[in-house]
Enzyme design. Structure first.
Site, short mmCIF file in Angstrom:
data_model
loop_
_atom_site.label_atom_id
_atom_site.label_comp_id
_atom_site.label_asym_id
_atom_site.label_seq_id
_atom_site.Cartn_x
_atom_site.Cartn_y
_atom_site.Cartn_z
NE ARG A 147 -7.98 13.36 2.07
CZ ARG A 147 -8.22 11.95 1.77
NH1 ARG A 147 -9.41 11.33 1.41
NH2 ARG A 147 -7.24 11.16 2.52
CG ASN A 202 -1.61 1.32 1.28
OD1 ASN A 202 -1.92 1.92 0.60
ND2 ASN A 202 -2.64 1.23 2.41
NE ARG A 210 -5.99 1.48 -0.32
CZ ARG A 210 -6.26 2.65 0.70
NH1 ARG A 210 -5.28 2.38 1.78
NH2 ARG A 210 -7.34 3.28 0.95
CG HIS A 267 -11.93 4.53 2.79
ND1 HIS A 267 -12.40 5.65 3.51
CD2 HIS A 267 -10.67 4.66 2.84
CE1 HIS A 267 -11.54 6.33 4.01
NE2 HIS A 267 -10.38 5.85 3.59
CD GLU A 284 -7.96 0.03 4.20
OE1 GLU A 284 -7.02 0.32 4.77
OE2 GLU A 284 -8.62 0.84 3.30
#
Ligand code: ADP
Length: 597
Positions: free
Chosen positions: A235, A7, A86, A174, A381
């Site tokens: 963000r 990742n 990923r 996600h 993940e």
């Protein structure tokens, strides 16, 4: 099979090693390099129950990837058989994992404008890994794939046609995390994910909420980019796009400056100076007004999305919290859930305080009697990527074979009580003709459908009787009736809209109105010959006519005595200009849902 998962971000590389056997993946090593700076970076490795950390002389991603074989060898790990990556943005086409050959990499490269902050680092890691491990297959798993089941009303922005033609639409991210935690929650609740309406709340540095309706993503709070939706570490989440013009005129800011600030200097950081929720919570508790506002705003936005998604699914069975904040902050979980009692969700004080996530536990923290289950679990993940890589590589290549295409007109399946109400007590339907699926037949009798906008007469009834009444119409019919019918697999009727049926004896108002999801009935022998499994999602080309079309997201349903045949509705048939006796051909394997969907 031993799988290495990467990742990669612009300033960090996380990786994990997994052993995959008999459908389960076990993590054997977890590592990371971060904060690349002036010729050094920080590193961590966890393996065999030990955690080590330090500084290493790696200044960038390339040096970090090149260092991984040494890290593995030093811990006795040799022989990686596949490498998973990923990839943030897969655009509209990558509906599942993809083997990363040159042609595929070029396709992903073309998506860079959609994810300028994320995809370049992901792709760089793939190219570097291909040099270090030239032989094992490299497979990409996309954050967006899970959300490609979102319907057009979710993915479309109400903007001019030319903007939409240029690719402006909602995607959602996600996906790997939301899919993993939804399946984990279903497992913990002892029910198939395909029977549940789940809201997954992922609160990490990036944050998003996802509505997972009967196993499929219906909507998530992130949009074209990972900027839309919740308040995040740096963000902004939702902001009126009118801000661009206002800021340009008032402060003279350029598009680039506004975009950079919304991504990197907003969210918790913009409100408090710190992007770290632990700092923000500590400061708020010490009386800092800016931190208190940030926490209130953060929780308010998240609660609003949970409520919205419960409404979008017509109810919710489980809410699941994950990500650094969702996993570790009892007070944030509390703030988000307080106020949701009206929809049957109540937290248990002690369970919420005492969450223990050891060994991938998924504890339930709702109060006794709460209609909605609330769970917490650590997201995984990389584990999910390892699983998907293994599934992707294990899947046999399909040997294409023509599949007859049948067009289903609008029809009704009746339950016994509906039959009695419409045709009179004790009434039995008269078989008019058998259908090709063994045991199914069309009846002589007809019913009328009535909606708020119009009525449709002489609608066919198909037998035999079912447990629940189901009314299948086309999208066009749903507009003629004036009711928004959801696209559903047959039998998945919870939360479907109510419609009036009129028969010669009486009338009923019943739920069960759907647009049937296209599917292929298949017997086990044909499935074996074509290398297909129950629950698989495929693309089918119907290529004979001038309106030749490839239908994506077509579900394979394997039943012992099935006549192999693809079922589409009249809108779909018209779109492809399909005539009698046409055949389709499977051209893409898109994804896999749990068997029994
Ligand atoms: P990423 O999205 O980068 O994987 P994480 O999922 O690790 O990030 O989430 C990081 C966030 O989790 C940070 O804001 C951090 O402050 C927050 N967090 C971690 N532990 C706690 C805690 N005990 N209480 C509150 N917030 C926490």
């Amino acid at each position: 099979m031993r799988i290495l998962v990467f990742n990669a971000g612009s300033s960090s590389l996380k990786y994990g090693v997994f052993d995959h056997a008999q459908g389960a993946a076990r993590q054997v090593l977890k590592g990371g390099f971060e904060r690349f700076r002036d010729g050094v970076c920080d590193w961590t490795v966890e393996a065999g129950g030990q955690r080590e950390a330090g500084q290493a002389p790696h200044a960038d991603l390339a040096a970090a990837v090149a260092a991984v074989p040494g890290v593995l060898a030093a811990r006795g790990i040799a022989g990686v058989e596949a490498v998973g990556h990923r990839i943030a943005h897969g655009g509209p086409d990558f509906t599942g994992p993809a083997t990363l050959d040159e042609a595929t990499l070029a396709r992903i490269e073309r998506l860079t404008p959609l994810a300028p902050l994320h995809n370049p680092a992901n792709l760089q890691a793939v190219r570097l890994a291909r040099q270090v491990w030239p032989d094992p297959p490299q497979v990409g798993v996309f954050d967006t794939s899970f959300h490609l089941t979102n319907p057009p009303r979710v993915t479309t922005y109400a903007v001019p046609e030319s903007w939409r033609a240029a690719g402006l639409r909602r995607y959602g991210f996600h996906g790997t995390s939301h899919k993993y935690v939804a399946e984990r929650a279903a497992e913990a609740l002892g029910q198939p994910v395909t029977a549940l309406r789940i809201i997954s709340v992922h609160l990490g540095n990036g944050a998003s909420v996802c509505a997972i309706n009967l196993g499929r993503s219906l909507e998530s709070s992130m949009g074209l980019t990972p900027l839309e939706g919740l308040v995040m570490g740096t963000r902004s989440g939702d902001v009126d796009p009118g801000a661009f013009g206002y800021l340009h005129r008032q402060l003279g800011l350029t598009i680039e400056e506004i975009e950079a600030a919304l991504n990197r200097d907003s969210g918790l950081k913009g409100l408090t100076g710190s992007s770290d929720m632990r700092d923000v919570e500590d400061r708020a508790a010490a009386g800092d007004g800016a931190a208190q506002l940030a926490i209130n705003l953060y929780a308010h936005r998240a609660r609003k999305y949970v409520g919205a998604y419960a409404a979008a699914m017509g109810g919710v069975d489980a809410v699941i919290f994950t990500g650094g904040i969702g996993e570790n902050s009892p007070s944030m979980r509390r703030r988000i859930c307080d106020g949701l009692e009206f929809m049957g969700l109540r937290l248990d004080f002690d369970r919420n305080q005492a969450v223990d996530l050891t060994d991938r536990a998924a504890p339930q923290i709702q109060a006794y009697g709460s209609r909605v289950a609330v769970l917490v679990t650590e997201t995984a993940e990389q584990l999910q990527i390892a699983r998907e890589v293994a599934q992707h590589l294990a899947r046999p290549a399909a040997a294409p074979k023509p599949i007859p295409v049948a067009v289903s007109g609008r029809h009704v399946h009746l339950a016994a009580d509906s039959l009695a109400a419409l045709f009179g007590p004790g009434y039995e339907l008269t078989v008019k003709k058998p259908l090709r699926q063994p045991g199914n037949w069309a009846a002589e009798e007809r019913v009328t459908l009535v909606g708020p906008k119009g009525r449709i007469e002489h609608v066919a009834i198909l037998g035999p009787l079912r447990k629940r009444t189901q009314i299948e119409v086309s999208r066009t019919d749903s507009f003629a009736l004036g009711i928004d019918a959801p696209v559903r697999d047959s039998g998945q009727l919870d939360g479907t809209p109510v419609i009036r049926l009129i028969g010669p004896y009486g009338q009923i108002d019943t739920d069960g109105l759907i647009v049937a999801a296209r599917h292929i009935h298949m017997n086990p022998a044909d499935a074996l010959a074509m290398g297909l499994e129950d629950g698989q999602i495929v693309g089918v080309n119907v290529g004979q006519g001038e309106r030749s079309l490839t239908f994506g997201r077509t579900l394979i349903r394997i039943q012992p005595n099935a006549f192999t045949e693809m079922h589409i509705d009249t809108d779909e048939a018209n779109a492809a200009g399909i005539g009698a006796g046409w055949e389709g051909e499977i051209v893409a394997l898109e994804a896999h849902l749990d068997p029994g969907v």
